[in-house]
Design a protein around this motif. Structure first.
Motif, mmCIF file in Angstrom:
data_model
loop_
_atom_site.group_PDB
_atom_site.id
_atom_site.type_symbol
_atom_site.label_atom_id
_atom_site.label_comp_id
_atom_site.label_asym_id
_atom_site.label_seq_id
_atom_site.Cartn_x
_atom_site.Cartn_y
_atom_site.Cartn_z
ATOM 1 N N THR A 1 20.330 0.749 -178.299
ATOM 2 C CA THR A 1 18.868 0.683 -178.437
ATOM 3 C C THR A 1 18.140 1.242 -177.224
ATOM 4 O O THR A 1 16.915 1.119 -177.129
ATOM 5 C CB THR A 1 18.438 -0.770 -178.658
ATOM 6 N N GLU A 2 18.874 1.864 -176.294
ATOM 7 C CA GLU A 2 18.253 2.330 -175.060
ATOM 8 C C GLU A 2 17.182 3.386 -175.309
ATOM 9 O O GLU A 2 16.134 3.396 -174.650
ATOM 10 C CB GLU A 2 19.335 2.893 -174.128
ATOM 11 N N ASN A 3 17.409 4.278 -176.250
ATOM 12 C CA ASN A 3 16.488 5.391 -176.470
ATOM 13 C C ASN A 3 15.403 5.081 -177.493
ATOM 14 O O ASN A 3 14.589 5.955 -177.807
ATOM 15 C CB ASN A 3 17.278 6.624 -176.933
ATOM 16 N N LEU A 4 15.403 3.869 -178.032
ATOM 17 C CA LEU A 4 14.340 3.498 -178.954
ATOM 18 C C LEU A 4 13.068 3.235 -178.171
ATOM 19 O O LEU A 4 13.098 2.703 -177.059
ATOM 20 C CB LEU A 4 14.721 2.254 -179.756
ATOM 21 N N GLY A 5 11.942 3.568 -178.750
ATOM 22 C CA GLY A 5 10.670 3.364 -178.073
ATOM 23 C C GLY A 5 9.582 2.913 -179.021
ATOM 24 O O GLY A 5 9.730 2.956 -180.243
ATOM 25 N N GLY A 6 8.484 2.446 -178.447
ATOM 26 C CA GLY A 6 7.342 2.069 -179.248
ATOM 27 C C GLY A 6 7.556 0.780 -180.021
ATOM 28 O O GLY A 6 8.312 -0.111 -179.638
ATOM 29 N N VAL B 1 21.143 -6.462 -169.711
ATOM 30 C CA VAL B 1 21.631 -5.084 -169.594
ATOM 31 C C VAL B 1 20.502 -4.098 -169.891
ATOM 32 O O VAL B 1 20.414 -3.036 -169.256
ATOM 33 C CB VAL B 1 22.828 -4.863 -170.533
ATOM 34 N N SER B 2 19.639 -4.434 -170.842
ATOM 35 C CA SER B 2 18.496 -3.554 -171.141
ATOM 36 C C SER B 2 17.597 -3.402 -169.919
ATOM 37 O O SER B 2 17.129 -2.298 -169.604
ATOM 38 C CB SER B 2 17.695 -4.110 -172.317
ATOM 39 N N ALA B 3 17.351 -4.509 -169.222
ATOM 40 C CA ALA B 3 16.539 -4.444 -168.003
ATOM 41 C C ALA B 3 17.241 -3.639 -166.915
ATOM 42 O O ALA B 3 16.606 -2.861 -166.189
ATOM 43 C CB ALA B 3 16.236 -5.854 -167.508
ATOM 44 N N ALA B 4 18.565 -3.802 -166.793
ATOM 45 C CA ALA B 4 19.309 -3.049 -165.782
ATOM 46 C C ALA B 4 19.335 -1.563 -166.100
ATOM 47 O O ALA B 4 19.261 -0.718 -165.193
ATOM 48 C CB ALA B 4 20.735 -3.594 -165.680
ATOM 49 N N LEU B 5 19.430 -1.205 -167.376
ATOM 50 C CA LEU B 5 19.410 0.211 -167.763
ATOM 51 C C LEU B 5 18.077 0.859 -167.433
ATOM 52 O O LEU B 5 18.025 2.018 -166.998
ATOM 53 C CB LEU B 5 19.700 0.345 -169.258
ATOM 54 N N SER B 6 16.992 0.131 -167.641
ATOM 55 C CA SER B 6 15.671 0.699 -167.333
ATOM 56 C C SER B 6 15.446 0.867 -165.837
ATOM 57 O O SER B 6 14.540 1.593 -165.419
ATOM 58 C CB SER B 6 14.572 -0.196 -167.919
ATOM 59 N N ALA B 7 16.260 0.185 -165.015
ATOM 60 C CA ALA B 7 16.104 0.281 -163.555
ATOM 61 C C ALA B 7 16.925 1.410 -162.954
ATOM 62 O O ALA B 7 16.834 1.650 -161.746
ATOM 63 C CB ALA B 7 16.497 -1.048 -162.908
ATOM 64 N N ILE B 8 17.735 2.103 -163.750
ATOM 65 C CA ILE B 8 18.509 3.232 -163.229
ATOM 66 C C ILE B 8 17.551 4.369 -162.884
ATOM 67 O O ILE B 8 16.714 4.751 -163.708
ATOM 68 C CB ILE B 8 19.547 3.699 -164.261
ATOM 69 N N PRO B 9 17.605 4.918 -161.679
ATOM 70 C CA PRO B 9 16.673 5.989 -161.298
ATOM 71 C C PRO B 9 16.763 7.195 -162.235
ATOM 72 O O PRO B 9 17.856 7.607 -162.636
ATOM 73 C CB PRO B 9 17.127 6.351 -159.877
ATOM 74 N N PHE C 1 26.101 1.225 -162.297
ATOM 75 C CA PHE C 1 24.844 0.535 -162.025
ATOM 76 C C PHE C 1 24.801 -0.842 -162.690
ATOM 77 O O PHE C 1 24.074 -1.732 -162.223
ATOM 78 C CB PHE C 1 23.656 1.374 -162.512
ATOM 79 N N LEU C 2 25.546 -1.010 -163.774
ATOM 80 C CA LEU C 2 25.524 -2.270 -164.519
ATOM 81 C C LEU C 2 26.580 -3.257 -164.049
ATOM 82 O O LEU C 2 26.594 -4.405 -164.506
ATOM 83 C CB LEU C 2 25.733 -1.995 -166.015
#
Length: 305
Positions: free
Chosen positions: A106-111, A190-198, A223-224
């Motif tokens: 679900t990382e690339n899902l938006g909106g 993990v979703s929060a950690a993925l969004s924190a990757i530069p 990173f995770l």
């Protein structure tokens, strides 16, 4: 003359302030912790070296290490310890893996679509543990349970399966309920950690034409690692103390097939009233929890470096 000036300056110079060994502002908290936590722990350790059973109507009798020696030949204790390890590490490992996979998918899902999916996936985490236990208990019913009904309708089984009444199936069935309730926690973290990757790191990997698996394995997973490690240790400690779900679903049965250390201590203390022996099991349980807490604190310090 010069010596007098130096002496005068040395006297005028303020002494370096020493840090107090105890901050008096935290003294009320320490007193409360000593009463609420320290006293029960010390009293449990004292009880663990005594033969104390309420049904005997006799005073506690000092027996030294006999209660601990009794543990070595107690098959129920060793089975409970094995069940605790399987339930704790198995549930946490599978839940962490599911949360990682769901977060990556679900990382690339938006909106609005991402918010709807995230809300749906996080719903099990919001359900109280006792409600989860009773929900799965009714789903596992041999006659009338939805799981057996679906499997019979699909032709996968020919007869209803006694999920919670089988010594081989009861522990995995309880673990499924626990994993269902715990996986959303790992998904959220993990979703929060993925969004924190530069973004610079991701863009550099794309410029180098890193594939999907290469991106996950060499870029995202490093990173995770620390967030997953700390959250896993935290959930291991939580599941090590899990009582509500197991007791509501099986009460540690059938027999002792789903009995964990916390269930065994409860049975010894409040069903057999063997407070001395139950305290010895509780001390062993406490030592294991302290070891897990030490691992958690060490992992936390490593992340801060």
């Amino acid at each position: 003359m010069t010596a007098d000036v130096i002496t005068t300056n040395a006297r005028a110079r303020p002494r370096a302030r020493r840090e107090p060994w105890l901050d008096w502002m935290v003294l009320p908290t320490l007193i409360v912790m000593a009463v609420v936590v320290g006293y029960p722990v010390v009293y449990t350790i004292l009880l663990s070296v005594q033969d104390y059973n309420l049904l005997d109507f006799t005073p506690a009798n000092y027996v030294g290490a006999q209660n601990y020696a009794k543990l070595a030949a107690d098959s129920v204790f060793w089975q409970s310890l094995l069940n605790t390890a399987i339930y704790t590490f198995g549930s946490v490992g599978i839940a962490a893996l599911l949360g990682l996979v769901l977060a990556l998918l679900t990382e690339n899902l938006g909106g609005a679509r991402f918010r709807a999916v995230r809300t749906l996936l996080l719903m099990p985490w919001a359900v109280p543990f006792v409600v989860v236990a009773f929900l799965f208990r009714y789903m596992y019913l041999q006659n009338g349970g939805i799981i057996n009904a679906v499997l019979l309708w699909a032709g996968i089984i020919n007869d209803p399966v006694p999920w919670l009444n089988s010594a081989m199936l009861a522990l995995p069935a309880v673990m499924v309920a626990n994993i269902w309730a715990m996986a959303p926690f790992f998904f959220l973290l993990v979703s929060a950690a993925l969004s924190a990757i530069p973004n610079e790191v991701i863009e550099s990997a794309r410029v180098d034409r890193a594939g999907t698996w290469g991106m996950i394995w060499h870029i995202k997973l490093p990173f995770l690692r620390n967030p997953l490690l700390i959250s896993s240790l935290l959930m291991v400690i939580s599941n090590f103390n899990d009582f509500a779900k197991i007791w509501a679903m099986t009460q540690g049965g059938p027999g002792y097939s789903t009995s964990t250390l916390v269930i065994y201590v409860y049975r010894l203390a409040f069903e057999s009233f063997e407070f001395g022996y139950a305290s010895a099991v509780g001390v062993i349980w406490l030592v294991m929890l302290m070891a897990l807490a030490w691992l958690y604190m060490r992992a936390l310090r490593m992340e801060k470096r």
